[in-house]
Design a protein around this motif. Structure first.
Motif, PDB file in Angstrom:
ATOM      1  N   GLY A   1       0.818  -1.205   0.000  1.00 22.31           N
ATOM      2  CA  GLY A   1       0.000   0.000   0.000  1.00 22.31           C
ATOM      3  C   GLY A   1       0.847   1.248   0.000  1.00 22.31           C
ATOM      4  N   GLU A   2       0.222   2.341   0.352  1.00 22.53           N
ATOM      5  CA  GLU A   2       0.893   3.636   0.387  1.00 22.53           C
ATOM      6  C   GLU A   2       1.510   3.851   1.774  1.00 22.53           C
ATOM      7  OE1 GLU A   2      -0.462   8.321   0.587  1.00 22.53           O
ATOM      8  OE2 GLU A   2      -1.733   6.870  -0.490  1.00 22.53           O
ATOM      9  N   PRO A   3       2.767   4.294   1.853  1.00 21.74           N
ATOM     10  CA  PRO A   3       3.361   4.548   3.171  1.00 21.74           C
ATOM     11  C   PRO A   3       2.734   5.778   3.824  1.00 21.74           C
ATOM     12  CG  PRO A   3       4.868   5.202   1.429  1.00 21.74           C
ATOM     13  CD  PRO A   3       3.719   4.507   0.753  1.00 21.74           C
ATOM     14  N   LEU A   4       2.552   5.687   5.128  1.00 21.61           N
ATOM     15  CA  LEU A   4       1.983   6.796   5.898  1.00 21.61           C
ATOM     16  C   LEU A   4       2.728   6.864   7.232  1.00 21.61           C
ATOM     17  CD1 LEU A   4      -0.186   9.005   6.359  1.00 21.61           C
ATOM     18  CD2 LEU A   4      -1.634   7.204   7.342  1.00 21.61           C
ATOM     19  N   VAL A   5       3.229   8.054   7.584  1.00 23.38           N
ATOM     20  CA  VAL A   5       3.943   8.243   8.844  1.00 23.38           C
ATOM     21  C   VAL A   5       3.133   9.180   9.735  1.00 23.38           C
ATOM     22  CG1 VAL A   5       6.043   9.065   9.956  1.00 23.38           C
ATOM     23  CG2 VAL A   5       6.175   7.905   7.738  1.00 23.38           C
ATOM     24  N   LEU A   6       2.790   8.701  10.921  1.00 24.08           N
ATOM     25  CA  LEU A   6       2.122   9.539  11.911  1.00 24.08           C
ATOM     26  C   LEU A   6       3.173  10.009  12.920  1.00 24.08           C
ATOM     27  CD1 LEU A   6      -1.024   7.302  12.578  1.00 24.08           C
ATOM     28  CD2 LEU A   6      -0.824   9.260  11.021  1.00 24.08           C
ATOM     29  N   PRO A   7       3.326  11.309  13.114  1.00 20.76           N
ATOM     30  CA  PRO A   7       4.372  11.804  14.019  1.00 20.76           C
ATOM     31  C   PRO A   7       4.037  11.497  15.487  1.00 20.76           C
ATOM     32  CG  PRO A   7       2.958  13.600  13.310  1.00 20.76           C
ATOM     33  CD  PRO A   7       2.523  12.395  12.515  1.00 20.76           C
ATOM     34  N   ALA A   8       5.036  11.608  16.329  1.00 19.06           N
ATOM     35  CA  ALA A   8       4.799  11.475  17.767  1.00 19.06           C
ATOM     36  C   ALA A   8       3.772  12.521  18.188  1.00 19.06           C
ATOM     37  CB  ALA A   8       6.100  11.658  18.538  1.00 19.06           C
ATOM     38  N   ARG A   9       2.889  12.158  19.109  1.00 15.58           N
ATOM     39  CA  ARG A   9       1.782  13.047  19.433  1.00 15.58           C
ATOM     40  C   ARG A   9       1.254  12.782  20.839  1.00 15.58           C
ATOM     41  NH1 ARG A   9       1.683   8.617  16.452  1.00 15.58           N
ATOM     42  NH2 ARG A   9      -0.106   7.228  16.630  1.00 15.58           N
ATOM     43  N   THR A  10       0.671  13.832  21.426  1.00 11.95           N
ATOM     44  CA  THR A  10      -0.072  13.699  22.672  1.00 11.95           C
ATOM     45  C   THR A  10      -1.513  13.395  22.304  1.00 11.95           C
ATOM     46  OG1 THR A  10       1.363  15.257  23.810  1.00 11.95           O
ATOM     47  CG2 THR A  10      -0.786  14.848  24.797  1.00 11.95           C
ATOM     48  N   ALA A  11      -2.088  12.365  22.916  1.00 11.40           N
ATOM     49  CA  ALA A  11      -3.407  11.919  22.480  1.00 11.40           C
ATOM     50  C   ALA A  11      -4.258  11.473  23.651  1.00 11.40           C
ATOM     51  CB  ALA A  11      -3.261  10.779  21.473  1.00 11.40           C
ATOM     52  N   ALA A  12      -5.564  11.596  23.455  1.00 14.36           N
ATOM     53  CA  ALA A  12      -6.537  11.015  24.381  1.00 14.36           C
ATOM     54  C   ALA A  12      -6.893   9.634  23.848  1.00 14.36           C
ATOM     55  CB  ALA A  12      -7.778  11.890  24.463  1.00 14.36           C
ATOM     56  N   ARG A  13      -6.819   8.637  24.717  1.00 11.86           N
ATOM     57  CA  ARG A  13      -6.999   7.252  24.279  1.00 11.86           C
ATOM     58  C   ARG A  13      -8.055   6.564  25.131  1.00 11.86           C
ATOM     59  NH1 ARG A  13      -1.633   3.855  24.357  1.00 11.86           N
ATOM     60  NH2 ARG A  13      -1.232   5.123  22.518  1.00 11.86           N
ATOM     61  N   VAL A  14      -8.865   5.745  24.486  1.00 18.51           N
ATOM     62  CA  VAL A  14      -9.847   4.938  25.206  1.00 18.51           C
ATOM     63  C   VAL A  14      -9.924   3.578  24.527  1.00 18.51           C
ATOM     64  CG1 VAL A  14     -11.808   5.775  23.826  1.00 18.51           C
ATOM     65  CG2 VAL A  14     -12.203   4.868  26.115  1.00 18.51           C
ATOM     66  N   THR A  15     -10.059   2.519  25.316  1.00 23.02           N
ATOM     67  CA  THR A  15     -10.165   1.164  24.785  1.00 23.02           C
ATOM     68  C   THR A  15     -11.614   0.694  24.888  1.00 23.02           C
ATOM     69  OG1 THR A  15      -7.892   0.648  25.406  1.00 23.02           O
ATOM     70  CG2 THR A  15      -9.360  -1.215  25.004  1.00 23.02           C
ATOM     71  N   VAL A  16     -12.149   0.266  23.764  1.00 28.00           N
ATOM     72  CA  VAL A  16     -13.536  -0.182  23.683  1.00 28.00           C
ATOM     73  C   VAL A  16     -13.537  -1.696  23.538  1.00 28.00           C
ATOM     74  CG1 VAL A  16     -15.721   0.069  22.459  1.00 28.00           C
ATOM     75  CG2 VAL A  16     -14.118   1.989  22.539  1.00 28.00           C
ATOM     76  N   THR A  17     -14.176  -2.387  24.452  1.00 25.92           N
ATOM     77  CA  THR A  17     -14.194  -3.837  24.417  1.00 25.92           C
ATOM     78  C   THR A  17     -15.320  -4.342  23.533  1.00 25.92           C
ATOM     79  OG1 THR A  17     -15.562  -3.871  26.416  1.00 25.92           O
ATOM     80  CG2 THR A  17     -13.172  -4.049  26.700  1.00 25.92           C
ATOM     81  N   ALA A  18     -15.273  -5.632  23.219  1.00 21.82           N
ATOM     82  CA  ALA A  18     -16.286  -6.244  22.370  1.00 21.82           C
ATOM     83  C   ALA A  18     -17.655  -6.052  23.009  1.00 21.82           C
ATOM     84  CB  ALA A  18     -15.986  -7.732  22.194  1.00 21.82           C
ATOM     85  N   GLY A  19     -18.622  -5.740  22.175  1.00 21.44           N
ATOM     86  CA  GLY A  19     -19.976  -5.525  22.670  1.00 21.44           C
ATOM     87  C   GLY A  19     -20.298  -4.068  22.907  1.00 21.44           C
ATOM     88  N   GLN A  20     -19.281  -3.224  22.986  1.00 24.29           N
ATOM     89  CA  GLN A  20     -19.505  -1.794  23.127  1.00 24.29           C
ATOM     90  C   GLN A  20     -19.568  -1.136  21.758  1.00 24.29           C
ATOM     91  OE1 GLN A  20     -16.101  -1.020  25.872  1.00 24.29           O
ATOM     92  NE2 GLN A  20     -17.640  -0.244  27.286  1.00 24.29           N
ATOM     93  N   ASP A  21     -20.254  -0.015  21.697  1.00 25.91           N
ATOM     94  CA  ASP A  21     -20.448   0.706  20.444  1.00 25.91           C
ATOM     95  C   ASP A  21     -19.225   1.585  20.176  1.00 25.91           C
ATOM     96  OD1 ASP A  21     -21.209   2.333  18.326  1.00 25.91           O
ATOM     97  OD2 ASP A  21     -23.282   2.490  19.012  1.00 25.91           O
ATOM     98  N   VAL A  22     -18.422   1.205  19.180  1.00 25.67           N
ATOM     99  CA  VAL A  22     -17.202   1.942  18.870  1.00 25.67           C
ATOM    100  C   VAL A  22     -17.525   3.337  18.349  1.00 25.67           C
ATOM    101  CG1 VAL A  22     -15.123   1.989  17.448  1.00 25.67           C
ATOM    102  CG2 VAL A  22     -15.908  -0.172  18.428  1.00 25.67           C
ATOM    103  N   VAL A  23     -18.542   3.441  17.483  1.00 21.03           N
ATOM    104  CA  VAL A  23     -18.901   4.740  16.919  1.00 21.03           C
ATOM    105  C   VAL A  23     -19.344   5.695  18.029  1.00 21.03           C
ATOM    106  CG1 VAL A  23     -20.490   5.954  15.392  1.00 21.03           C
ATOM    107  CG2 VAL A  23     -19.504   3.769  14.682  1.00 21.03           C
ATOM    108  N   ARG A  24     -20.156   5.197  18.946  1.00 18.19           N
ATOM    109  CA  ARG A  24     -20.614   6.040  20.062  1.00 18.19           C
ATOM    110  C   ARG A  24     -19.432   6.457  20.930  1.00 18.19           C
ATOM    111  NH1 ARG A  24     -25.055   6.936  23.437  1.00 18.19           N
ATOM    112  NH2 ARG A  24     -24.368   8.523  24.941  1.00 18.19           N
ATOM    113  N   ALA A  25     -18.510   5.537  21.175  1.00 21.77           N
ATOM    114  CA  ALA A  25     -17.330   5.874  21.966  1.00 21.77           C
ATOM    115  C   ALA A  25     -16.510   6.962  21.275  1.00 21.77           C
ATOM    116  CB  ALA A  25     -16.476   4.642  22.210  1.00 21.77           C
ATOM    117  N   GLY A  26     -16.400   6.881  19.945  1.00 23.74           N
ATOM    118  CA  GLY A  26     -15.685   7.914  19.203  1.00 23.74           C
ATOM    119  C   GLY A  26     -16.349   9.276  19.345  1.00 23.74           C
ATOM    120  N   HIS A  27     -17.681   9.292  19.254  1.00 25.89           N
ATOM    121  CA  HIS A  27     -18.411  10.552  19.436  1.00 25.89           C
ATOM    122  C   HIS A  27     -18.173  11.110  20.834  1.00 25.89           C
ATOM    123  CE1 HIS A  27     -21.566   9.555  16.074  1.00 25.89           C
ATOM    124  NE2 HIS A  27     -20.326   9.719  15.622  1.00 25.89           N
TER     125      HIS A  27
END
Length: 241
Positions: A169-195
């Motif tokens: 595929g096409e190479p893509l580099v994401l730089p080092a970054r400060t981020a908010a992170r959340v882990t969504v387990t199976a059975g949870q709504d990923v789209v809702r968690a993203g919102h």
């Protein structure tokens, strides 16, 4: 001469504290009975103990006390200025923690993101255009994969995305970054968690600063989870009434 319990009572402290001061060389007894091991203290030790406690009340940490408890006033003041700067920093940090707690209590979302520093990431991707977030599941299929999206908030119409391919595929580099992170387990709504994650960032006056990353994982027992990561920076725009 006073025994340790008597001195503790006179000074309003505890025997445990006096033993600790003795161990670190901060307050040595005037004498120790060689048979019983009883510590004995006199007026000089009482005066020193009161000076130690006074400096502790002013915020001077134990690691600095030994160097200044017998020092002249100017040296004591210099140490206190250092200690005060450290206390001011701690107060500022605690104020920020309290403010984050207030913002969470004022928010309706139960989301508790983890703020982290993500390292630079190199991917090989296939780019695509997404009409609706529901299409992402089909794009990623079922196997573990990584999805990158160019979103600045809740999706509103078409948006650009890229799916990790591993190779070819096409190479893509994401730089080092400060981020908010959340882990969504199976059975949870990923789209809702993203919102909810985007809402959390907006509520904390944080602005999305780079592409978002959605990583699908699976452990050796076949248990799946999705890690959502949104890089951010403070929103420096003025607050309007």
């Amino acid at each position: 001469m006073w025994r340790i319990g008597q001195l503790a009572g006179l000074a309003g402290t505890t025997e445990r504290t006096l033993r600790h001061y003795d161990r670190i060389g901060l307050l040595t007894p005037a004498s120790v009975d060689p048979v019983s091991g009883y510590r004995r203290y006199g007026v000089a030790e009482l005066v020193r103990l009161e000076r130690i406690r006074a400096l502790r009340r002013l915020g001077l940490p134990l690691r600095l006390l030994a160097d200044v408890v017998d020092a002249p006033d100017e040296e004591v003041r210099r140490a206190l200025r250092v200690a005060l700067a450290d206390l001011d920093r701690q107060v500022a940090e605690l104020a920020e923690v309290a403010e984050r707690a207030r913002r969470h209590l004022a928010s309706a979302t139960p989301l508790l993101p983890h703020v982290t520093t993500a390292p630079a990431t190199r991917l090989t991707v296939r780019r695509l255009t997404v009409e609706h977030p529901a299409e992402i599941a089909a794009a990623c299929a079922d196997e573990p994969s990584t999805l990158v999206t160019w979103l600045r908030g809740r999706p509103d119409g078409t948006f650009a995305a890229a799916v990790g391919t591993g190779r070819g595929g096409e190479p893509l580099v994401l730089p080092a970054r400060t981020a908010a992170r959340v882990t969504v387990t199976a059975g949870q709504d990923v789209v809702r968690a993203g919102h909810d994650l985007f809402d959390w960032l907006a509520g904390h006056r944080l602005t999305v600063s780079a592409p978002t990353v959605e990583t699908r994982l699976q452990d050796g027992d076949g248990v799946r989870a999705t890690v959502l990561e949104v890089p951010f920076e403070p929103d420096l725009s003025p607050v309007t009434a």
